[in-house]
Write a protein that holds these residues in place. Structure first.
Motif, PDB file in Angstrom:
ATOM      1  N   UNK A 238     -21.817 -12.843 -14.911  1.00 24.47           N
ATOM      2  CA  UNK A 238     -20.724 -13.245 -13.901  1.00 24.47           C
ATOM      3  C   UNK A 238     -20.881 -14.653 -14.371  1.00 24.47           C
TER       4      UNK A 238
ATOM      5  N   UNK B  93     -18.391 -15.694 -17.146  1.00 25.63           N
ATOM      6  CA  UNK B  93     -16.913 -15.491 -16.483  1.00 25.63           C
ATOM      7  C   UNK B  93     -16.607 -16.947 -15.926  1.00 25.63           C
TER       8      UNK B  93
ATOM      9  N   UNK C 244       1.601   4.190  -3.098  1.00 25.34           N
ATOM     10  CA  UNK C 244       1.468   5.367  -2.867  1.00 25.34           C
ATOM     11  C   UNK C 244       2.528   6.218  -3.298  1.00 25.34           C
TER      12      UNK C 244
ATOM     13  N   UNK D 162     -31.342   7.106  -2.526  1.00 21.77           N
ATOM     14  CA  UNK D 162     -31.748   5.916  -1.741  1.00 21.77           C
ATOM     15  C   UNK D 162     -30.849   5.267  -0.970  1.00 21.77           C
TER      16      UNK D 162
ATOM     17  N   UNK E  97     -36.114  18.641  -6.802  1.00 22.12           N
ATOM     18  CA  UNK E  97     -36.206  18.157  -8.084  1.00 22.12           C
ATOM     19  C   UNK E  97     -35.682  16.591  -8.106  1.00 22.12           C
ATOM     20  N   UNK E  98     -34.615  16.212  -7.424  1.00 24.68           N
ATOM     21  CA  UNK E  98     -33.889  14.797  -7.772  1.00 24.68           C
ATOM     22  C   UNK E  98     -34.245  14.030  -6.646  1.00 24.68           C
TER      23      UNK E  98
ATOM     24  N   UNK F 239     -33.321   7.438  -8.236  1.00 24.84           N
ATOM     25  CA  UNK F 239     -33.851   8.552  -7.056  1.00 24.84           C
ATOM     26  C   UNK F 239     -34.731   8.052  -5.707  1.00 24.84           C
TER      27      UNK F 239
ATOM     28  N   UNK G 163       0.683  -1.253  -0.055  1.00 24.90           N
ATOM     29  CA  UNK G 163      -0.193  -0.044  -0.192  1.00 24.90           C
ATOM     30  C   UNK G 163       0.849   1.113   0.010  1.00 24.90           C
TER      31      UNK G 163
ATOM     32  N   UNK H 131      -5.270   5.589  -5.239  1.00 21.44           N
ATOM     33  CA  UNK H 131      -4.109   4.815  -5.830  1.00 21.44           C
ATOM     34  C   UNK H 131      -3.448   3.756  -4.646  1.00 21.44           C
ATOM     35  N   UNK H 132      -3.656   4.311  -3.355  1.00 17.68           N
ATOM     36  CA  UNK H 132      -3.252   3.138  -2.771  1.00 17.68           C
ATOM     37  C   UNK H 132      -3.866   2.246  -2.194  1.00 17.68           C
TER      38      UNK H 132
ATOM     39  N   UNK I 268     -15.483  -7.171 -10.757  1.00 17.29           N
ATOM     40  CA  UNK I 268     -16.518  -6.359 -10.294  1.00 17.29           C
ATOM     41  C   UNK I 268     -16.338  -6.032  -8.823  1.00 17.29           C
ATOM     42  N   UNK I 269     -16.081  -7.003  -8.058  1.00 13.90           N
ATOM     43  CA  UNK I 269     -15.970  -6.713  -6.675  1.00 13.90           C
ATOM     44  C   UNK I 269     -14.932  -5.864  -6.272  1.00 13.90           C
TER      45      UNK I 269
ATOM     46  N   UNK J  54     -33.720  12.405  -2.463  1.00 22.70           N
ATOM     47  CA  UNK J  54     -32.632  11.983  -1.903  1.00 22.70           C
ATOM     48  C   UNK J  54     -32.060  10.759  -2.657  1.00 22.70           C
TER      49      UNK J  54
ATOM     50  N   UNK K 208      -8.452  -9.384  -2.894  1.00 26.33           N
ATOM     51  CA  UNK K 208      -9.544 -10.012  -3.439  1.00 26.33           C
ATOM     52  C   UNK K 208      -9.175 -11.162  -4.375  1.00 26.33           C
TER      53      UNK K 208
ATOM     54  N   UNK L 202     -27.713   3.178  -2.202  1.00 25.85           N
ATOM     55  CA  UNK L 202     -26.713   3.855  -2.924  1.00 25.85           C
ATOM     56  C   UNK L 202     -25.722   4.773  -2.291  1.00 25.85           C
TER      57      UNK L 202
ATOM     58  N   UNK M 121      -4.121  10.244  -4.809  1.00 22.12           N
ATOM     59  CA  UNK M 121      -3.322   9.366  -4.209  1.00 22.12           C
ATOM     60  C   UNK M 121      -3.988   8.590  -3.141  1.00 22.12           C
TER      61      UNK M 121
ATOM     62  N   UNK N 150      -6.448   0.964  -4.010  1.00 19.81           N
ATOM     63  CA  UNK N 150      -6.730  -0.029  -5.057  1.00 19.81           C
ATOM     64  C   UNK N 150      -5.784  -1.134  -4.997  1.00 19.81           C
TER      65      UNK N 150
ATOM     66  N   UNK O 144     -13.406 -15.481 -11.075  1.00 19.98           N
ATOM     67  CA  UNK O 144     -14.407 -14.886 -11.780  1.00 19.98           C
ATOM     68  C   UNK O 144     -15.359 -13.896 -11.164  1.00 19.98           C
ATOM     69  N   UNK O 145     -15.452 -12.925 -11.712  1.00 21.36           N
ATOM     70  CA  UNK O 145     -16.293 -11.756 -10.897  1.00 21.36           C
ATOM     71  C   UNK O 145     -15.635 -10.983 -10.087  1.00 21.36           C
TER      72      UNK O 145
END
Lengths: 417, 371
Positions: free
Chosen positions: A356, A359, A95, B324, B319-320, A334, A91, B252-253, B270-271, B322, B262, B327, B249, B255, B266-267
């Motif tokens: 999935x 894959x 960095x 959910x 307008x938009x 929304x 890590x 980057x660290x 995505x995770x 809150x 991980x 998310x 930065x 990821x 397969x998959x």
């Protein structure tokens, strides 16, 4: 089955046999891959272990199979150890590299050149990880050997990883400087280092021969480069149309040349390996491996693609019944799941699941159409001389190797199977 | 196979690599069934049924490969399927894993060390190092980086060679006046470069090195120049704290370490993306809340009301809607309702105030993209 009469002194050649087949491997692969996906990757250590047990037990000599004695928990423990050590190191490493990239390579006004430089920097910085990769690879091989046995007697490798690291670095540097021409030298000496420190029970393997004996294995790589060179010359000459043809053929030939080198060098090296009084020979053919790889790969993609097409088609069909898709998507983001029609999120979920599964299936099909057939060819082409002498080999002590192949798992440089 | 019948088998003693022919017989005993193994050469072994262990996931048809829990190296191979099925019936512990004592403690211990290592890294070490390093990058370097990023964003939004930046003499002057008022006597550490992009998004952003962009859509959605000034103050907050660089930065660290954990399955990709987004979101929400607080302070120091900031959020929320709750963890900004509430809390009635722009200057700013 008893061994041969020990009074008969003449050497005898026996072949190894392969028992595995596609159907049981398919179901094993599918079960373990699904469990891996459902556990968000946690099961992958047990999955790998189970698949290895199947592959190892498929290989038999004199009717007796190899056995893989590794355990999933052991592999998992090794991974935890690696993460505990590597996490902080990697890590911080990442960095510092990003920081250096940002501060040393200034982006110019257009942003594009600087972006490319930064990308090159991140790739180049991987070079600093390379020694650890060699270390991890040697340790992983040592672990897998220590967990392999035949007739109850263990294989093993000496703890010599750091010696491997600096030798590998040195050989790679020489190979790169020679633009690949001295690759056989590297292949031979690294193989010799590994093999001379490999044991079956109380008997040591030995790699004989010289590095120059591997040059015939390079022949198709040389042909490929000749084709590419002709193509390059034709560009400067008159027939630039033909040069494209030479590049295309040359490109495919390079791929074949690499496979040819890998298989032929394996064959030549096998011929010069020995285990005490026991000798080896391999009759494996590069073209067989090449075509299995290509056709198996195509078959795997095609069949997996077929499943994906069906599932994806179904999910599109579900979504197709929704009249205002864009509005529904906006609504979802929304106000959440409650207000949106079930078809919408069902359809989207089905799309993700079908991807999935694709894959996953592709990985399993690769195992049964490419990996197993290639393994089978190598095994059935293996000949062992004076196999009777194997009966005198005695047991060796268990190699604890607590960290298993954790570093290789963490750096993702483990063995293919 | 029934009790008493002899079946042929192969025995490996785990001492030498030799195959021994043997016969195996199941014998019923009062305190548990026993497998009697008569090995060629005279040796007879007795393996209790409860000590038998079966090797799993073996290729080959039918048959069974057995080991004994106390003699881990020895093996008995029986090819006859009927016999194998019988042994599976009487062998009660065939699938049991015999672990060395202390194995679970080792797993727990190293598991804790691994988790602790990663948590320390993601929540302490990486943020601290990123912040320090962001401070070490020379300001001119960052400004150049930011200008490059701006170009890329413009391309992404479909700009032509002229770019998306709007400019009219009156509009530029209004923008500069607003910037000076909001800045007051604070030194942001960079030469601020505030622009308006011709795009209908109701948004604004800052890139490394003092470059701030307001979208035309945001100006159109504002009823008063004080609303725009509040958003500008928020973005200046990002600039002063070097947020874009720090957060890049940090990502980057994290990821790197996430990829490590991980693994390859397969998959997995995505995770990795989901996990990286979650972590980036948590860093980002913290920075956004801090930028909001910076904006409150700046508005007060400039003698401007904070209330327009709250009004702006409430308008957007109407307008938009809150975010959910599902998310909200992935969102880069805290929930609009929460931001509006925080702004309301910070708002004080300041009575009369000097507007940040005169009506004609406000018109000039609103039409900056029409020049």
């Amino acid at each position: 089955m008893d061994g041969p009469d020990p009074d008969v002194m003449s050497p005898k050649w026996v072949t190894a046999d392969y028992l595995g087949s596609a159907t049981p491997l398919f179901w094993l692969g599918l079960r373990t891959s699904l469990l891996t996906l459902l556990t968000l990757g946690l099961y992958r250590f047990w999955a790998r272990t189970r698949v290895r047990r199947y592959f190892w037990s498929s290989i038999t000599l004199e009717g007796d199979p190899l056995e893989y004695t590794g355990k999933g928990l052991e592999k998992f423990l090794g991974f935890l150890i690696a993460v505990a050590f590597l996490a902080v190191y990697l890590g911080i490493f990442q960095l510092i590299l990003s920081f250096l990239g940002l501060s040393v390579f200034s982006a110019d006004e257009t942003g594009e050149f600087g972006g490319a430089l930064q990308l090159a920097w991140t790739q180049a910085s991987l070079i600093l990880i390379v020694p650890f990769i060699f270390y991890a690879q040697y340790r992983a091989r040592r672990y897998v050997l220590s967990r392999t046995q035949w007739r109850g007697i263990r294989f093993g490798a000496e703890p010599a990883a750091w010696g491997y690291v600096w030798r590998a670095l040195g050989h790679w540097i020489v190979t790169i400087i020679s633009l690949g021409l001295l690759a056989p030298r590297m292949v031979f000496w690294l193989e010799k280092y590994r093999v001379d420190r490999t044991w079956f029970g109380n008997t040591r393997f030995e790699q004989g021969g010289t590095w120059t004996m591997l040059y015939p294995a390079m022949r198709h790589i040389f042909i490929a480069f000749a084709l590419l060179a002709i193509g390059a010359l034709l560009i400067f000459g008159l027939q630039s149309g033909f040069s494209v043809l030479f590049f295309m053929v040359g490109g495919v030939w390079v791929y074949f040349g690499l496979v040819y080198f890998r298989v032929e060098s394996f064959r030549i090296l096998a011929q010069h390996k020995s285990l005490g009084d026991i000798g080896f020979k391999s009759t494996v053919r590069p073209s067989e491996i090449f075509w299995t790889q290509i056709l198996g790969g195509v078959l795997a993609s095609a069949v997996a693609g077929l499943f994906f097409g069906v599932l994806f088609g179904m999910s599109v069909g579900i979504l197709g019944t929704v009249t205002d898709l864009e509005g529904a998507a906006e609504q979802f983001f929304e106000t959440g799941l409650e207000t949106v029609q079930p078809q919408v999120w069902l359809g989207f979920a089905a799309m993700i699941v079908s991807y999935l599964l694709f894959l996953l299936l592709y990985g399993v099909f690769l195992m049964i159409f490419v990996i197993q057939p290639i393994l089978e060819r190598y095994v059935k082409a293996t000949l062992i001389e004076n196999a009777g002498a194997l009966e005198d080999v005695e047991q060796r002590l268990r190699d604890d190797m607590v960290e298993a192949e954790g570093f290789a798992d963490a750096l993702d440089v483990g063995p293919a199977i | 196979m029934t009790f008493g019948t002899k079946v042929p088998a192969k025995y490996f003693d785990g001492v030498k690599a030799r195959s021994h022919a043997a016969t195996a017989t199941l014998i019923q005993m009062p305190d548990g069934d026993v497998l009697q193994i008569a090995v060629e050469g005279g040796k007879v072994l007795y393996w209790g049924a409860k000590d038998l262990r079966e090797l799993q996931d073996q290729a080959g048809s039918g048959g069974i490969v057995l080991s004994h829990s106390e003699f881990p190296s020895a093996r008995l191979v029986i090819s006859d399927k009927g016999a194998a099925d019988m042994i599976r019936k009487v062998g009660v512990n065939l699938g049991r894993q015999d672990r060395a004592p202390g194995t679970w403690r080792k797993v727990m211990g190293w598991g804790g060390a691994a988790v602790g290592s990663v948590v320390l890294l993601i929540f302490v070490i990486i943020p601290a190092l990123s912040d320090t390093m962001a401070g070490l990058i020379p300001a001119e370097q960052e400004a150049a980086l930011g200008r490059g990023t701006l170009r890329q964003i413009e391309n992404l939004l479909g700009a032509d060679e002229d770019g998306l930046a709007c400019s009219t003499t009156a509009g530029d002057a209004a923008l500069a006046k607003m910037t000076r008022r909001v800045l007051g006597d604070l030194d942001p550490g960079y030469d601020l470069n505030v622009q308006v992009f011709d795009n209908s998004m109701v948004n604004a952003f800052a890139v490394p090195g003092g470059n701030i962009v307001l979208f035309q859509g945001l100006i159109d959605a504002s009823d008063t120049p004080e609303e725009v000034a509040a958003v500008l103050a928020h973005e200046i907050g990002h600039v002063v704290k070097r947020d874009p660089t720090r957060l890049a930065l940090r990502s980057a660290g994290s990821v790197g370490i996430l990829g490590l954990m991980l693994g390859d399955f397969a998959g997995g990709a995505l995770m990795l993306i989901l996990a990286e987004r979650l972590i980036a979101a948590s860093y980002s929400q913290e920075a956004e809340a801090a930028a909001d607080r910076f904006a409150f302070d700046r508005m007060r120091a400039a003698g401007l009301p904070v209330e327009p900031f709250a009004v702006f959020f409430e308008k957007l929320q109407a307008e938009h809607g809150s975010t959910p709750s599902l998310l909200s963890h992935l969102a880069s900004h805290p929930d609009l309702a929460a931001r509006a509430a925080a702004a309301r809390d910070a708002a004080q009635d300041i009575g009369d105030f000097t507007p940040v722009l005169s009506p004609s200057e406000w018109d000039a700013l609103k039409t900056i993209c029409k020049g």
